[in-house]
Scaffold this motif. Structure first.
Motif, PDB file in Angstrom:
ATOM      1  N   PHE A  83      55.587 106.900  27.829  1.00  0.00           N
ATOM      2  CA  PHE A  83      54.681 106.443  28.882  1.00  0.00           C
ATOM      3  C   PHE A  83      54.324 107.560  29.867  1.00  0.00           C
ATOM      4  N   ARG A  84      55.205 108.511  30.051  1.00  0.00           N
ATOM      5  CA  ARG A  84      54.884 109.652  30.903  1.00  0.00           C
ATOM      6  C   ARG A  84      53.746 110.455  30.269  1.00  0.00           C
ATOM      7  N   ARG A  85      53.817 110.618  28.956  1.00  0.00           N
ATOM      8  CA  ARG A  85      52.776 111.380  28.247  1.00  0.00           C
ATOM      9  C   ARG A  85      51.466 110.608  28.172  1.00  0.00           C
ATOM     10  N   VAL A  86      51.522 109.319  27.875  1.00  0.00           N
ATOM     11  CA  VAL A  86      50.314 108.525  27.663  1.00  0.00           C
ATOM     12  C   VAL A  86      49.641 108.111  28.976  1.00  0.00           C
ATOM     13  N   THR A  87      50.436 107.777  29.998  1.00  0.00           N
ATOM     14  CA  THR A  87      49.859 107.232  31.230  1.00  0.00           C
ATOM     15  C   THR A  87      50.123 108.094  32.462  1.00  0.00           C
ATOM     16  N   ARG A  88      50.838 109.205  32.296  1.00  0.00           N
ATOM     17  CA  ARG A  88      51.243 110.046  33.434  1.00  0.00           C
ATOM     18  C   ARG A  88      52.127 109.272  34.407  1.00  0.00           C
ATOM     19  N   LEU A  89      52.969 108.433  33.862  1.00  0.00           N
ATOM     20  CA  LEU A  89      53.917 107.637  34.652  1.00  0.00           C
ATOM     21  C   LEU A  89      54.741 108.564  35.539  1.00  0.00           C
ATOM     22  N   PRO A  90      54.811 108.285  36.850  1.00  0.00           N
ATOM     23  CA  PRO A  90      55.555 109.190  37.732  1.00  0.00           C
ATOM     24  C   PRO A  90      57.079 109.065  37.607  1.00  0.00           C
ATOM     25  N   ALA A  91      57.572 107.908  37.203  1.00  0.00           N
ATOM     26  CA  ALA A  91      59.023 107.695  37.109  1.00  0.00           C
ATOM     27  C   ALA A  91      59.597 108.446  35.914  1.00  0.00           C
ATOM     28  N   ARG A  92      60.862 108.858  36.073  1.00  0.00           N
ATOM     29  CA  ARG A  92      61.545 109.567  34.989  1.00  0.00           C
ATOM     30  C   ARG A  92      62.870 108.916  34.613  1.00  0.00           C
ATOM     31  N   TYR A  93      63.314 107.961  35.420  1.00  0.00           N
ATOM     32  CA  TYR A  93      64.575 107.278  35.150  1.00  0.00           C
ATOM     33  C   TYR A  93      64.577 105.934  35.867  1.00  0.00           C
ATOM     34  N   LEU A  94      65.509 105.062  35.461  1.00  0.00           N
ATOM     35  CA  LEU A  94      65.648 103.749  36.086  1.00  0.00           C
ATOM     36  C   LEU A  94      66.346 103.899  37.432  1.00  0.00           C
ATOM     37  N   VAL A  95      65.766 103.289  38.437  1.00  0.00           N
ATOM     38  CA  VAL A  95      66.332 103.333  39.787  1.00  0.00           C
ATOM     39  C   VAL A  95      67.156 102.067  40.006  1.00  0.00           C
ATOM     40  N   PRO A  96      68.375 102.169  40.519  1.00  0.00           N
ATOM     41  CA  PRO A  96      69.150 100.959  40.835  1.00  0.00           C
ATOM     42  C   PRO A  96      68.425 100.134  41.905  1.00  0.00           C
ATOM     43  N   LEU A  97      68.163  98.881  41.594  1.00  0.00           N
ATOM     44  CA  LEU A  97      67.411  98.016  42.494  1.00  0.00           C
ATOM     45  C   LEU A  97      68.281  97.280  43.498  1.00  0.00           C
ATOM     46  N   GLU A  98      69.556  97.101  43.185  1.00  0.00           N
ATOM     47  CA  GLU A  98      70.443  96.305  44.034  1.00  0.00           C
ATOM     48  C   GLU A  98      70.434  96.754  45.495  1.00  0.00           C
ATOM     49  N   PRO A  99      70.582  98.063  45.784  1.00  0.00           N
ATOM     50  CA  PRO A  99      70.588  98.462  47.195  1.00  0.00           C
ATOM     51  C   PRO A  99      69.253  98.194  47.896  1.00  0.00           C
ATOM     52  N   LEU A 100      68.160  98.371  47.196  1.00  0.00           N
ATOM     53  CA  LEU A 100      66.840  98.186  47.797  1.00  0.00           C
ATOM     54  C   LEU A 100      66.538  96.714  48.063  1.00  0.00           C
ATOM     55  N   LEU A 101      66.872  95.854  47.104  1.00  0.00           N
ATOM     56  CA  LEU A 101      66.650  94.418  47.308  1.00  0.00           C
ATOM     57  C   LEU A 101      67.624  93.866  48.347  1.00  0.00           C
ATOM     58  N   GLY A 102      68.845  94.357  48.340  1.00  0.00           N
ATOM     59  CA  GLY A 102      69.819  93.947  49.350  1.00  0.00           C
ATOM     60  C   GLY A 102      69.376  94.340  50.752  1.00  0.00           C
ATOM     61  N   ALA A 103      68.835  95.556  50.901  1.00  0.00           N
ATOM     62  CA  ALA A 103      68.350  96.012  52.199  1.00  0.00           C
ATOM     63  C   ALA A 103      67.161  95.186  52.676  1.00  0.00           C
ATOM     64  N   ALA A 104      66.446  94.569  51.731  1.00  0.00           N
ATOM     65  CA  ALA A 104      65.313  93.711  52.083  1.00  0.00           C
ATOM     66  C   ALA A 104      65.765  92.287  52.398  1.00  0.00           C
ATOM     67  N   GLY A 105      67.092  92.064  52.401  1.00  0.00           N
ATOM     68  CA  GLY A 105      67.633  90.763  52.789  1.00  0.00           C
ATOM     69  C   GLY A 105      67.876  89.804  51.645  1.00  0.00           C
ATOM     70  N   PHE A 106      67.768  90.275  50.409  1.00  0.00           N
ATOM     71  CA  PHE A 106      67.955  89.410  49.245  1.00  0.00           C
ATOM     72  C   PHE A 106      69.375  89.541  48.701  1.00  0.00           C
ATOM     73  N   THR A 107      69.870  88.449  48.151  1.00  0.00           N
ATOM     74  CA  THR A 107      71.181  88.391  47.511  1.00  0.00           C
ATOM     75  C   THR A 107      70.977  87.949  46.064  1.00  0.00           C
ATOM     76  N   ARG A 108      71.586  88.686  45.143  1.00  0.00           N
ATOM     77  CA  ARG A 108      71.460  88.285  43.740  1.00  0.00           C
ATOM     78  C   ARG A 108      72.332  87.064  43.500  1.00  0.00           C
ATOM     79  N   VAL A 109      71.734  86.020  42.919  1.00  0.00           N
ATOM     80  CA  VAL A 109      72.479  84.794  42.649  1.00  0.00           C
ATOM     81  C   VAL A 109      72.729  84.590  41.162  1.00  0.00           C
ATOM     82  N   GLN A 110      72.018  85.336  40.323  1.00  0.00           N
ATOM     83  CA  GLN A 110      72.283  85.210  38.891  1.00  0.00           C
ATOM     84  C   GLN A 110      71.720  86.405  38.140  1.00  0.00           C
TER      85      GLN A 110
END
Length: 112
Positions: A58-85
């Motif tokens: 996808f980086r080659r075909v679409t010039r996707l800026p991401a290069r790796y998976l970012v952990p979402l837990e800290p970002l969603l937690g900082a936004a006030g969300f709690t994972r329930v499942q």
């Protein structure tokens, strides 16, 4: 946000997630599905190879800026969300999470 966050770099997600969260109601459920690296063994190696291939393609075909998976837990937690499942599939390569924000986030009902 299914298979959406893996398209962004961490600095982009640090801006994007609070903006999306700000548009949600105070009592909100947020469903997230995406790729992940499995915890161990052959599943981990398999998921690393698949994710590496997907990013290269996808980086080659679409010039996707991401290069790796970012952990979402800290970002969603900082936004006030709690994972329930969390549900994992395909030998740990895929996950589906249900996040909840609100007064009863810690007691939010489980979605099956």
């Amino acid at each position: 946000t299914c298979f959406f966050f893996d398209c962004f770099r961490e600095d982009q997600l640090q801006c994007l997630i609070p903006r999306i969260a700000g548009a949600a109601q105070k009592e909100a459920h947020w469903l997230v599905a995406d790729f992940k690296i499995a915890d161990s063994g052959w599943r981990r190696l398999r998921s690393q190879l698949i994710v590496r291939f997907l990013y290269a393609f996808f980086r080659r075909v679409t010039r996707l800026p991401a290069r790796y998976l970012v952990p979402l837990e800290p970002l969603l937690g900082a936004a006030g969300f709690t994972r329930v499942q969390r549900v994992e599939q395909d030998h740990g390569l895929l996950f589906s999470d249900c996040w909840h924000r609100g007064e009863n986030a810690s007691q939010a009902h489980r979605i099956t």
